[in-house]
Design a protein around this motif. Structure first.
Motif, PDB file in Angstrom:
ATOM      1  N   ASN A   9      57.763  22.641  82.341  1.00 48.18           N
ATOM      2  CA  ASN A   9      56.625  22.604  81.814  1.00 48.18           C
ATOM      3  C   ASN A   9      55.513  22.613  82.680  1.00 48.18           C
ATOM      4  O   ASN A   9      54.252  22.242  82.288  1.00 48.18           O
ATOM      5  CB  ASN A   9      56.537  21.110  81.153  1.00 48.18           C
ATOM      6  CG  ASN A   9      56.530  20.164  81.910  1.00 48.18           C
ATOM      7  OD1 ASN A   9      56.939  19.900  83.089  1.00 48.18           O
ATOM      8  ND2 ASN A   9      56.057  18.752  81.441  1.00 48.18           N
ATOM      9  N   LEU A  12      52.650  24.764  81.459  1.00 47.64           N
ATOM     10  CA  LEU A  12      51.928  24.058  80.347  1.00 47.64           C
ATOM     11  C   LEU A  12      51.065  23.055  80.740  1.00 47.64           C
ATOM     12  O   LEU A  12      50.064  23.009  80.090  1.00 47.64           O
ATOM     13  CB  LEU A  12      53.180  23.633  79.278  1.00 47.64           C
ATOM     14  CG  LEU A  12      52.577  23.077  78.101  1.00 47.64           C
ATOM     15  CD1 LEU A  12      52.113  24.148  77.304  1.00 47.64           C
ATOM     16  CD2 LEU A  12      53.819  22.223  77.324  1.00 47.64           C
ATOM     17  N   HIS A 378      52.789  15.128  81.382  1.00 47.52           N
ATOM     18  CA  HIS A 378      54.043  15.331  80.541  1.00 47.52           C
ATOM     19  C   HIS A 378      53.847  15.731  79.181  1.00 47.52           C
ATOM     20  O   HIS A 378      54.114  14.809  78.016  1.00 47.52           O
ATOM     21  CB  HIS A 378      55.235  14.270  80.625  1.00 47.52           C
ATOM     22  CG  HIS A 378      55.557  13.910  82.083  1.00 47.52           C
ATOM     23  ND1 HIS A 378      56.321  14.682  82.990  1.00 47.52           N
ATOM     24  CD2 HIS A 378      54.897  12.801  82.799  1.00 47.52           C
ATOM     25  CE1 HIS A 378      56.384  14.102  83.982  1.00 47.52           C
ATOM     26  NE2 HIS A 378      55.452  13.209  84.065  1.00 47.52           N
ATOM     27  N   THR A 380      54.728  17.644  76.388  1.00 47.21           N
ATOM     28  CA  THR A 380      55.648  17.817  75.462  1.00 47.21           C
ATOM     29  C   THR A 380      56.292  16.481  75.190  1.00 47.21           C
ATOM     30  O   THR A 380      56.638  16.167  74.091  1.00 47.21           O
ATOM     31  CB  THR A 380      56.662  18.962  76.004  1.00 47.21           C
ATOM     32  OG1 THR A 380      56.050  20.078  76.214  1.00 47.21           O
ATOM     33  CG2 THR A 380      57.633  19.128  74.769  1.00 47.21           C
TER      34      THR A 380
END
Length: 398
Positions: A9, A12, A378, A380
């Motif tokens: 991630n 992201l 974080h 997600t």
């Protein structure tokens, strides 16, 4: 004020931080900023939209050339609770992921609150904010405290103006609210907020000094990162030695910056309300011999304190907030001239001394950043672990 995680991630996180800190940005601008290809950017933006962390519109006006590129904005309805505790007031606000301060409430106190009192006040204020129309459930709480705070657990080791010694704050507030809590020194948070959103935007080396009811706090950004020290106590610039014939400080030393340059002295000589900075600015402008004597003493003390910080840190920008920003506005280049007069020339060739841009919002914006930290690191995992704000509100409704 955190480290970008490794793993799948990472990109992201990069995109989320860009729209949070620099947005709104077009999809094309995100592609250029990240160096990713267009299809990857499209997929990452789509994931943020699905998570409810961003929105996308077809307004292409921000794209200067070529075909219109959709604009990506951080979600305003994903919020962190930002809290400041002072000797005479506790403030709580809901700050959107887009930086907007959506709701704010302050409770003034007759006496400086104990840590237990402050926890109860904050919990009550957050309940009041939760009852506001369209209020969202915070993803976390960030608290700004005028004192030394142990970063790993939010223990307030010493907040002299509040009279706190080794007071747990994060843990009892988390227990009272059911939300994750992070606590940090107020000036360190102010420094980070000014670096991200204010007078130090884009600057990698910065010194921030804030003058308020609890004295002078300092924060340092070095090489683009907060200078925290081994335990999170770095930046106590208010206790820089500036006068060998000065006033004895509560810390036990003589001639600390915060005793030689103080809001209390300016308020006493001007007669304005302690928390009315516009009135203080007007009173300083009206001047008079007594006022200027106090101003001269404070400029001399401030210049010496800044000389010490500049020789230690070598910043590009020094940002002054609170009453120090008002003082700077009154005296203009006198502060920089006084710093240069007692500094090595190479150390001050490029340095700028500027007022804080975020004003009364600076500590709230800084506190919100640590309230958002888990989500930003974080996204997600954080959004999967908790229900969407609207769902959590429905679940709590009888």
């Amino acid at each position: 004020m955190s480290v970008t995680p490794t793993g799948g991630n990472r990109n992201l996180v990069r995109v989320l931080r860009l729209v949070h800190e620099d947005g709104p940005l077009t999809r094309a601008e995100l592609t250029r900023a990240t160096g990713l290809n267009r299809s990857t950017t499209l997929a990452l933006v789509g994931e943020l939209v699905d998570l409810g962390l961003a929105s996308e519109t077809d307004d292409g006006s921000a794209n200067r050339v070529g075909r219109p590129s959709p604009v990506v904005r951080a979600a305003a309805d994903v919020v962190a609770a930002a809290v400041t505790v002072e000797i005479d007031a506790v403030t709580a606000a809901l700050v959107g992921l887009d930086g907007s301060i959506r709701h704010r409430v302050t409770e003034h106190t007759d006496d400086r609150p104990s840590a237990q009192d402050a926890v109860r006040i904050v919990a009550r204020l957050l309940e009041e904010l939760a009852d506001r129309p369209s209020a969202a459930v915070p993803v976390g709480i960030g608290v700004a405290i005028p004192g030394t705070v142990r970063v790993e657990d939010g223990l307030v080791r010493y907040a002299p103006h509040l009279g706190w010694h080794d007071e747990a704050f994060a843990e009892p507030l988390a227990a009272a609210t059911g939300l994750p809590v992070r606590v940090a020194n107020d000036a360190n948070l102010g420094a980070w907020a000014e670096r991200l959103y204010g007078s130090g935007r884009g600057v990698t080396d910065l010194v921030y000094l804030n003058g308020g009811a609890s004295g002078i706090g300092g924060g340092v950004i070095s090489a683009g990162r907060p200078l925290s020290g081994a335990d999170g106590y770095a930046g106590e610039l208010g206790h820089t030695f500036v006068a060998d014939n000065g006033i004895r400080c509560h810390c036990g030393a003589v001639g600390c910056l915060e005793t030689e340059a103080s809001r209390a002295a300016l308020v006493a000589v001007t007669g304005v309300a302690a928390d009315d900075l516009p009135a203080l600015a007007a009173a300083l402008a009206d001047g008079g011999p007594d006022v200027e004597r106090v101003v001269d003493r404070q400029v001399a003390a401030l210049a010496t304190g800044l000389r010490n910080a500049i020789h230690t840190v070598n910043p590009e920008v020094v940002v002054l907030g609170g009453f120090l920003g008002v003082l700077l506005g009154h005296v203009g280049d006198r502060v920089l001239d006084a710093v240069r007069a007692q500094s090595m020339s190479a150390m001050v060739d490029r340095v700028r001394i500027v007022p804080a841009e975020l004003g009364a919002d600076v500590l709230l914006r800084g506190a919100a950043e640590i309230g958002f930290r888990t989500l930003l690191d974080h996204p997600t995992r954080a959004r999967t672990a908790a229900a969407r704000p609207s769902e959590r509100q429905r679940a709590s409704t009888p």
